[in-house]
Design an enzyme around this catalytic site. Structure first.
Site, PDB file in Angstrom:
ATOM      1  N   ARG A 255      20.251 -15.769  46.732  1.00 37.94           N
ATOM      2  CA  ARG A 255      20.135 -16.756  45.660  1.00 37.94           C
ATOM      3  C   ARG A 255      19.970 -18.149  46.261  1.00 37.94           C
ATOM      4  NH1 ARG A 255      25.203 -17.957  42.751  1.00 37.94           N
ATOM      5  NH2 ARG A 255      24.822 -20.000  43.653  1.00 37.94           N
ATOM      6  N   HIS A 259      23.635 -21.003  40.617  1.00 35.51           N
ATOM      7  CA  HIS A 259      23.804 -19.858  39.703  1.00 35.51           C
ATOM      8  C   HIS A 259      23.136 -20.166  38.365  1.00 35.51           C
ATOM      9  CE1 HIS A 259      25.761 -16.767  37.278  1.00 35.51           C
ATOM     10  NE2 HIS A 259      26.158 -17.724  36.456  1.00 35.51           N
ATOM     11  N   TYR A 268      30.189 -24.516  47.877  1.00 36.88           N
ATOM     12  CA  TYR A 268      30.531 -23.231  48.503  1.00 36.88           C
ATOM     13  C   TYR A 268      29.422 -22.596  49.337  1.00 36.88           C
ATOM     14  CZ  TYR A 268      28.088 -21.410  44.340  1.00 36.88           C
ATOM     15  OH  TYR A 268      27.146 -21.139  43.375  1.00 36.88           O
TER      16      TYR A 268
HETATM   17  C1  LIG Z   1      32.536  -9.558  31.710  1.00 37.43           C
HETATM   18  C2  LIG Z   1      32.243 -10.909  32.291  1.00 37.43           C
HETATM   19  N1  LIG Z   1      33.110 -11.459  33.172  1.00 37.43           N
HETATM   20  C3  LIG Z   1      32.856 -12.674  33.712  1.00 37.43           C
HETATM   21  C4  LIG Z   1      31.742 -13.374  33.350  1.00 37.43           C
HETATM   22  C5  LIG Z   1      31.432 -14.743  33.950  1.00 37.43           C
HETATM   23  N2  LIG Z   1      30.293 -14.641  34.858  1.00 37.43           N
HETATM   24  C6  LIG Z   1      29.077 -15.088  34.474  1.00 37.43           C
HETATM   25  S1  LIG Z   1      27.918 -14.841  35.662  1.00 37.43           S
HETATM   26  C7  LIG Z   1      29.036 -14.141  36.703  1.00 37.43           C
HETATM   27  C8  LIG Z   1      28.618 -13.664  38.075  1.00 37.43           C
HETATM   28  C9  LIG Z   1      27.775 -12.429  38.056  1.00 37.43           C
HETATM   29  O1  LIG Z   1      27.239 -12.201  39.318  1.00 37.43           O
HETATM   30  P1  LIG Z   1      26.206 -11.060  39.593  1.00 37.43           P
HETATM   31  O2  LIG Z   1      26.591  -9.816  38.872  1.00 37.43           O
HETATM   32  O3  LIG Z   1      26.033 -10.970  41.046  1.00 37.43           O
HETATM   33  O4  LIG Z   1      24.862 -11.581  38.890  1.00 37.43           O
HETATM   34  P2  LIG Z   1      23.976 -12.887  39.254  1.00 37.43           P
HETATM   35  O5  LIG Z   1      24.501 -14.007  38.418  1.00 37.43           O
HETATM   36  O6  LIG Z   1      24.107 -13.150  40.702  1.00 37.43           O
HETATM   37  O7  LIG Z   1      22.592 -12.523  38.853  1.00 37.43           O
HETATM   38  C10 LIG Z   1      30.306 -14.111  36.121  1.00 37.43           C
HETATM   39  C11 LIG Z   1      31.510 -13.585  36.782  1.00 37.43           C
HETATM   40  C12 LIG Z   1      30.868 -12.781  32.406  1.00 37.43           C
HETATM   41  N3  LIG Z   1      29.731 -13.356  32.026  1.00 37.43           N
HETATM   42  N4  LIG Z   1      31.145 -11.547  31.902  1.00 37.43           N
END
Ligand SMILES: Cc1ncc(C[n+]2csc(CCOP(=O)(O)OP(=O)(O)O)c2C)c(N)n1
Ligand SMILES: [Mg+2]
Length: 337
Positions: A255, A259, A268
């Site tokens: 990435r 985010h 970070y």
């Molecule tokens: C069930 C849930 N827990 C926490 C969150 C908060 N949250 C939003 S994005 C994220 C990270 C997800 O990372 P990843 O699965 O690697 O996907 P990426 O954003 O890197 O595409 C989190 C923890 C959420 N949206 N849903």
């Protein structure tokens, strides 16, 4: 018997580096198809870059940037048949553009306008899912249901590396394998879940290793290589269609952007690593590959970029011209009368 073939333990690649690593070609993809993938990637890249600008101009809300993820999104989507279903997360918010969804529909989602909630049947794309991994069992159940009904459609779910730590991912993956659901589980391993690095996410040597525990084949591909993702997803879909059940595809990338627009990764992330990864970004890699093949000209590249920019210009104007939504929509369908 499920296994990760030793040769697949490393990342599968099709696009070489123009030097020691040779280019390969993918069966069934001629010049026309190769340029189609290129135009798709330019469209998504342009959508993403313009969205960041629109956010800064206050024209869309918080936006999840997908810069550098275009190769896996295009490669996976184009490996599907037109009637296969896609279950996207917020990272694949613009995937509908690849199936003819108007730009203003996607922009409307990020503007919180109800027009952004399309009818999934129209594009065979489920609504964008923000809760992490909750759409994995949706895709699996949907695919299984299609098989029970004797219909040939398969499903593909996009989710992140962080999603593989969720209980609901486990339930979906296990159920898919047990029921031999015709589904592809496509993990976008961009190595970050907001500020949580992959090293703090799992003790697995690679995310693809998880597939063994579920008894499904797994393949690990370079997620910045549109052709490797296309090839791996094509094989996975062929298995699904033949009644052989699910496949886990780990598409590895990095990435290189925050985010989302609400995130400040300087707190970070190592900026030198980001810089290095940006130099190797997927659209540039594919462009260089096509030029080595003699398929891409400056004229085609300029025309693709201009067409995408024009689609974005028209899309934001159309989105902003929509009438204000009825405030009562917030509670309509939420409570029983
Ligand atoms: C069930 C849930 N827990 C926490 C969150 C908060 N949250 C939003 S994005 C994220 C990270 C997800 O990372 P990843 O699965 O690697 O996907 P990426 O954003 O890197 O595409 C989190 C923890 C959420 N949206 N849903
Ligand atoms: Mg991630």
């Amino acid at each position: 018997m499920a296994q990760v073939a030793p040769a697949e333990r490393d990342m599968r690649r099709v696009i070489g580096d123009g030097d020691a690593l040779p280019d390969r070609e993918v069966d069934g993809l001629g010049d026309h198809e190769l340029l189609g993938l290129y135009r798709d990637m330019v469209l998504l890249r342009t959508y993403d870059e313009r969205s960041l600008v629109y956010h800064r101009q206050g024209r869309i809300g918080t936006y999840a940037i997908f810069w550098g993820h275009e190769a896996m999104q295009v490669g996976a989507t184009r490996a599907l048949a037109a009637d296969d279903w896609i279950f996207p997360s917020y990272r694949e918010s613009a995937i509908g553009l690849l199936r003819g969804m108007p730009v203003e529909t996607v922009l409307s989602w990020w503007r919180g306008h109800p027009v952004g909630w399309w009818d999934p049947r129209e594009y065979r794309i489920a609504s964008i899912t923000v809760p992490i991994a909750t759409h994995v069992p949706h895709a699996v159940g949907f695919a299984w249901g299609k098989r029970l009904q004797g219909e040939g459609e398969c499903a593909l779910a996009f989710f992140g590396d962080g999603a593989t730590s969720e209980g609901v991912f486990h339930e979906g993956a296990n159920f898919a394998a047990v029921m031999r659901a015709p589904v592809v589980l496509l993990c976008n391993n961009n190595q970050w879940a907001i500020s949580t690095p992959l090293s703090a996410q799992t003790r697995a040597g690679a995310l693809v290793d998880k597939s063994q525990g579920y008894g499904m084949p797994g393949v690990r591909v370079d997620g910045g290589d549109v052709l490797a993702v296309y090839e791996a997803t094509s094989e996975a879909i062929a298995r699904a269609r033949a009644g052989e059940g699910p496949t886990f595809v780990e598409a590895v990338t990095y990435r290189c952007a925050p985010h989302a627009t609400a995130d400040d990764p300087s707190a970070y992330i190592d900026p030198a690593r980001v810089e290095l990864e940006r130099e190797n970004e997927c659209l540039g890699r594919y462009e260089r590959y096509l030029r080595r093949l003699g398929v891409l000209t400056d004229e085609i590249a300029e025309e693709a970029r201009a067409a995408a920019l024009e689609a974005m210009r028209a899309g934001i104007i159309a989105a902003e011209a929509l009438p204000e939504p009825d405030p009562e929509l917030v509670t309509r369908n939420a409570y029983a009368e």
